[in-house]
Design a protein around this motif. Structure first.
Motif, PDB file in Angstrom:
ATOM      1  N   CYS A   1       0.784  -1.140   0.109  1.00 23.18           N
ATOM      2  CA  CYS A   1       0.154   0.016  -0.111  1.00 23.18           C
ATOM      3  C   CYS A   1       0.833   1.264   0.075  1.00 23.18           C
ATOM      4  CB  CYS A   1      -0.999  -0.105   1.109  1.00 23.18           C
ATOM      5  SG  CYS A   1      -2.026  -1.348   1.212  1.00 23.18           S
ATOM      6  N   ALA A   2       1.796   1.438   0.834  1.00 19.70           N
ATOM      7  CA  ALA A   2       2.794   2.270   0.917  1.00 19.70           C
ATOM      8  C   ALA A   2       3.702   2.568  -0.374  1.00 19.70           C
ATOM      9  CB  ALA A   2       3.867   2.409   2.068  1.00 19.70           C
TER      10      ALA A   2
ATOM     11  N   TRP B   1       3.432   5.814  -2.911  1.00 19.08           N
ATOM     12  CA  TRP B   1       4.592   6.634  -3.286  1.00 19.08           C
ATOM     13  C   TRP B   1       4.464   6.707  -4.825  1.00 19.08           C
ATOM     14  CZ3 TRP B   1       8.344   9.430  -1.041  1.00 19.08           C
ATOM     15  CH2 TRP B   1       9.211   9.748  -1.702  1.00 19.08           C
ATOM     16  N   ARG B   2       4.033   5.711  -5.640  1.00 19.51           N
ATOM     17  CA  ARG B   2       4.179   5.697  -7.060  1.00 19.51           C
ATOM     18  C   ARG B   2       2.919   6.755  -7.768  1.00 19.51           C
ATOM     19  NH1 ARG B   2       6.172   1.046  -9.969  1.00 19.51           N
ATOM     20  NH2 ARG B   2       4.342   1.144 -11.185  1.00 19.51           N
ATOM     21  N   VAL B   3       1.847   6.651  -7.149  1.00 19.06           N
ATOM     22  CA  VAL B   3       0.773   6.958  -7.643  1.00 19.06           C
ATOM     23  C   VAL B   3       0.129   8.588  -6.892  1.00 19.06           C
ATOM     24  CG1 VAL B   3      -1.608   6.509  -8.564  1.00 19.06           C
ATOM     25  CG2 VAL B   3       0.206   5.074  -8.595  1.00 19.06           C
TER      26      VAL B   3
ATOM     27  N   TRP C   1       3.092  14.857   0.595  1.00 17.43           N
ATOM     28  CA  TRP C   1       2.743  14.584   1.934  1.00 17.43           C
ATOM     29  C   TRP C   1       2.206  13.271   2.300  1.00 17.43           C
ATOM     30  CZ3 TRP C   1      -2.057  13.446   3.788  1.00 17.43           C
ATOM     31  CH2 TRP C   1      -3.041  14.028   3.212  1.00 17.43           C
ATOM     32  N   LEU C   2       1.196  12.894   1.250  1.00 20.56           N
ATOM     33  CA  LEU C   2       0.728  11.806   1.270  1.00 20.56           C
ATOM     34  C   LEU C   2       1.558  10.537   0.935  1.00 20.56           C
ATOM     35  CD1 LEU C   2      -2.187   9.912   1.708  1.00 20.56           C
ATOM     36  CD2 LEU C   2      -2.609  10.627  -0.855  1.00 20.56           C
ATOM     37  N   ARG C   3       2.305  10.722  -0.011  1.00 19.47           N
ATOM     38  CA  ARG C   3       3.506   9.782  -0.329  1.00 19.47           C
ATOM     39  C   ARG C   3       4.464   9.279   0.618  1.00 19.47           C
ATOM     40  NH1 ARG C   3       3.718  12.893  -5.152  1.00 19.47           N
ATOM     41  NH2 ARG C   3       5.707  13.681  -4.324  1.00 19.47           N
ATOM     42  N   ILE C   4       4.774  10.511   1.574  1.00 16.87           N
ATOM     43  CA  ILE C   4       5.473  10.197   2.787  1.00 16.87           C
ATOM     44  C   ILE C   4       4.920   9.555   3.844  1.00 16.87           C
ATOM     45  CG2 ILE C   4       6.930  11.166   4.563  1.00 16.87           C
ATOM     46  CD1 ILE C   4       7.901  13.280   2.416  1.00 16.87           C
TER      47      ILE C   4
END
Length: 709
Positions: free
Chosen positions: A579-580, A584-586, A591-594
């Motif tokens: 999920c993480a 990170w890709r999409v 801030w959401l990717r981190i």
């Protein structure tokens, strides 16, 4: 033109290879079926046959007319082992005949692989497992009805138009055969005999009337009356009981509310309905279903889809039967002949659902939720109702029949198909995981190995975290809720978001998650591991279920279907890390990717705090995610190298002037098509085609696209 001929040759070669590959599979399934039956005791190879010529319903099965009892009565004479072998041979012959009939009704290019494929599906279908040992005439009635319908609706040999009154018969033929009398008589008689063995199949006689085959319908009615009268003469008391006292067997045989009875009557009883209100509701629903199904079947028959018309009618008969035998569910197999969906992504939905409804229990298709239990209990009936009344099968004249809209790998998949495959995939994962069991001694030995490695590496932190969590009830409850809820909710939410907003990424992420789970199953098989909560004498506390009986460990509501020793790797950590990485890709915001990586970190702490995993299990979860990513990337590279014509939208070919079009020749004599035009119209068409010149380049002829060579 040369490229077109090469493409046709390749397709023909693929079909031949598919047929050669499927026949050994069908043979292996047949051998497995034979061995399974012969492995039973002699008196168990044929059950439900009452002694002394008693009615078949006295054996506890589905109610059968006296004609069926008269037909099956000779089976009571041989020894148990002999009659069991005879019944097995007869069942296999009927299954083979059904597969060949279904394949014969398809276009010639599909027949080589369709026959073995149909036989394979029949041998793995759930309904076949009952008739293989339980005495019933339902399978024979199904084959007779299908054979009669196909024989009655077949066109004249060679594609010639039907003989007109006053025409002389061709030389060397019998007048009855030349005029088409024999197919009418034989087909109608077979349908009448099928109706005598299973009365709801008289719907085929009504279908003959609706399609203008009144003579065949009259023959079917006469054959039904003659066979029924013969059975009445031989078994008068049984006939009175079946036809008069119980109105065609209603109330006879086994329990009508049993799950094996996949009819509207059985479904209403399972829902709690009873009494006159239930009977009235069943009668109204049965009439509505039969009316809609017959109307659709007549339309498909006029369109040349004879097999689909038979399937729609048979599914209606299944729904309208008071107590339906399991073999009647095999009409769903014939419904695979229909095509539904305008996009290539939609086409697999119906065949996949129909095959799964035939081969898996309802619990495999529906989550184990009390509110959805009624759906799981009636999956075959739901599939039959969809085939009979709902699924919009395409006509052969539609542009979408042969050329559905192609979207490529970036198109949005079919939502219902995705939900179905996710559910079945998780069921298969749970089933495999439950069987990947090691013995307790081996699992505990592996647990000590993990602890020793962690002590050497000075990372044995599970005990301290577990004690801290167990000492605080609010923290323990929060950890348990996290462990039981987020594991499914978060991946499903991310998959749904990708499906709606990023369909191309969805396909990649779904494949990645599936391969990750597959590698996790391999770990469960190779290294059964007792989690900390099941390690004796070490002081770990199971925060969710309390103290454990290590000889019979519990796992809450999933006890009995889960594997307590499936701990390495931790798919809780693996799925959360997936999920993480997907975020990170999409994800559109940094801030959401981190923040996405907080999920696998919190999951790692939770699995140790609840004493369900070791820290090295989390490392194993990360390893299977990496392996799944590598395997998914390899598969993606293979898909990317496929020819562009497999995913690119087709270019509409130039269209010739209407007056210059030549009617396409029939594909083969066994497929019903519309009647050819009169001789004078054919002569006018031939004259126009002679003056119009060759068709433009790029035109589609005989179902194949030609390109400039």
């Amino acid at each position: 033109m040369a490229e077109t001929e090469t493409g046709r040759g390749r397709n023909a070669a693929r079909i031949r290879w598919a047929a050669w590959a499927l026949w050994p599979v069908a043979g292996a399934l047949t051998a497995r079926h034979v061995l399974a039956v012969l492995g039973l005791d002699a008196d168990e190879r044929l059950t439900g046959l009452p002694p002394g010529g008693a009615p078949l319903h006295a054996g506890g099965g589905a109610p059968a007319p006296p004609a069926a009892g008269l037909l099956l009565a000779p089976l009571a004479e041989p020894a148990p082992g002999v009659r069991g072998a005879l019944w097995l041979a007869a069942t296999l012959c009927l299954l083979g005949a059904l597969a060949l009939l279904a394949a014969r009704a398809l276009p010639a290019r599909h027949r080589p692989w369709a026959a073995p494929a149909a036989l394979c599906l029949l041998l793995v279908a759930l309904p076949v497992r009952g008739p293989a040992t339980a005495v019933t005439a339902g399978l024979l009635a199904l084959v007779l009805a299908l054979a009669g319908w196909l024989l009655t609706t077949r066109r004249a040999p060679g594609g010639a138009p039907p003989a007109r009154p006053g025409d002389a018969p061709p030389a060397g033929t019998f007048p009855a055969l030349a005029a088409g009398t024999f197919p009418v008589l034989a087909g109608g008689a077979l349908i009448g005999l099928a109706g005598a063995l299973q009365p709801p199949l008289l719907l085929f006689a009504v279908l003959l009337l609706l399609t203008g085959r009144r003579r065949a319908a009259a023959v079917a009615g006469g054959a039904f009356a003659a066979v029924t009268a013969l059975a009445w003469t031989a078994r008068a008391e049984e006939s009175v009981t079946f036809w008069l006292r119980h109105l065609a067997g209603a109330g006879l045989g086994g329990a009508p509310d049993a799950q094996a009875n996949q009819s509207l009557h059985g479904a209403l009883l399972r829902l709690g309905a009873s009494g006159p209100a239930e009977v009235a509701a069943f009668a109204v629903l049965a009439i509505v279903v039969c009316a809609l199904a017959l109307r659709r079947a007549a339309r498909y028959a006029a369109d040349g889809q004879r097999l689909l018309a038979a399937a729609v009618t048979g599914c209606a008969a299944l729904a309208a039967t008071p107590v339906a035998g399991q073999e009647q569910q095999l009409w769903l197999l014939l419904a695979l002949a229909g095509r539904a969906g305008r996009r290539t992504a939609d086409r697999p939905m119906w065949p996949v659902f129909a095959v799964l409804a035939l081969t898996l229990e309802g619990t495999a298709l529906v989550p184990k939720i009390d509110a959805l239990a009624v759906i799981g209990e009636n999956i075959p009936l739901i599939a039959a109702l969809l085939a009979a009344c709902v699924v919009p099968f395409l006509p052969r004249g539609s542009e979408l029949w042969s050329h559905p809209v192609r979207g490529g790998l970036a198109s949005r998949p079919n939502l219902l198909l995705e939900l179905l495959l996710i559910r079945v995939g998780y069921w298969a994962y749970s089933w495999v995981r439950s069987y990947a069991r090691g013995d307790r001694e081996t699992a505990e030995e592996h647990g000590h190995q993990i602890l020793d490695i962690q002590r050497f590496l000075r990372i044995d932190i599970e005990y301290a975290i577990n004690q801290a969590v167990a000492a605080r009830s609010w923290l323990s409850d929060a950890f348990d809720w996290h462990y039981q809820t987020f594991h499914f909710a978060v991946p499903i939410a991310i998959l749904g978001w990708l499906l709606v907003r990023h369909p191309a990424e969805y396909r990649t992420a779904r494949r990645w998650l599936a391969l990750t789970t597959l590698f996790g199953l391999v770990g469960f098989w190779l290294y059964p591991l007792a989690p900390p909560r099941l390690m004796p004498g070490l002081g770990y506390i199971d925060t969710a279920n309390g103290p454990q009986d290590l000889n019979d460990p519990r796992y809450g509501a999933l006890t009995g279907i889960t594997n307590p020793y499936a701990a390495m790797p931790s798919l809780h950590v693996g799925w959360s890390l997936w999920c993480a990485l997907v975020l990170w890709r999409v994800a559109p915001y940094r801030w959401l990717r981190i923040a996405g990586f907080a999920y696998p970190l919190s999951t790692t702490v939770v699995i140790m705090g609840t004493a369900n995993h070791y820290l090295l299990d989390a490392a194993g979860g990360a390893a299977v995610v990496a392996a799944g990513f590598a395997a998914s990337a390899a598969v993606g590279r293979v898909l990317a190298r496929l020819p562009a014509t497999a995913t690119a939208p087709p270019t509409a070919p130039p269209t010739a002037p209407p007056t210059a079009q030549v009617p396409e020749p029939a594909e083969d004599p066994g497929t019903e098509t519309a009647a050819p035009p009169p001789p004078d119209a054919r002569e006018r068409t031939r004259t126009l085609s002679d003056t119009a010149g060759p068709p433009p380049r790029g035109n589609r002829r005989d179902g194949a696209e030609t390109f400039p060579s």
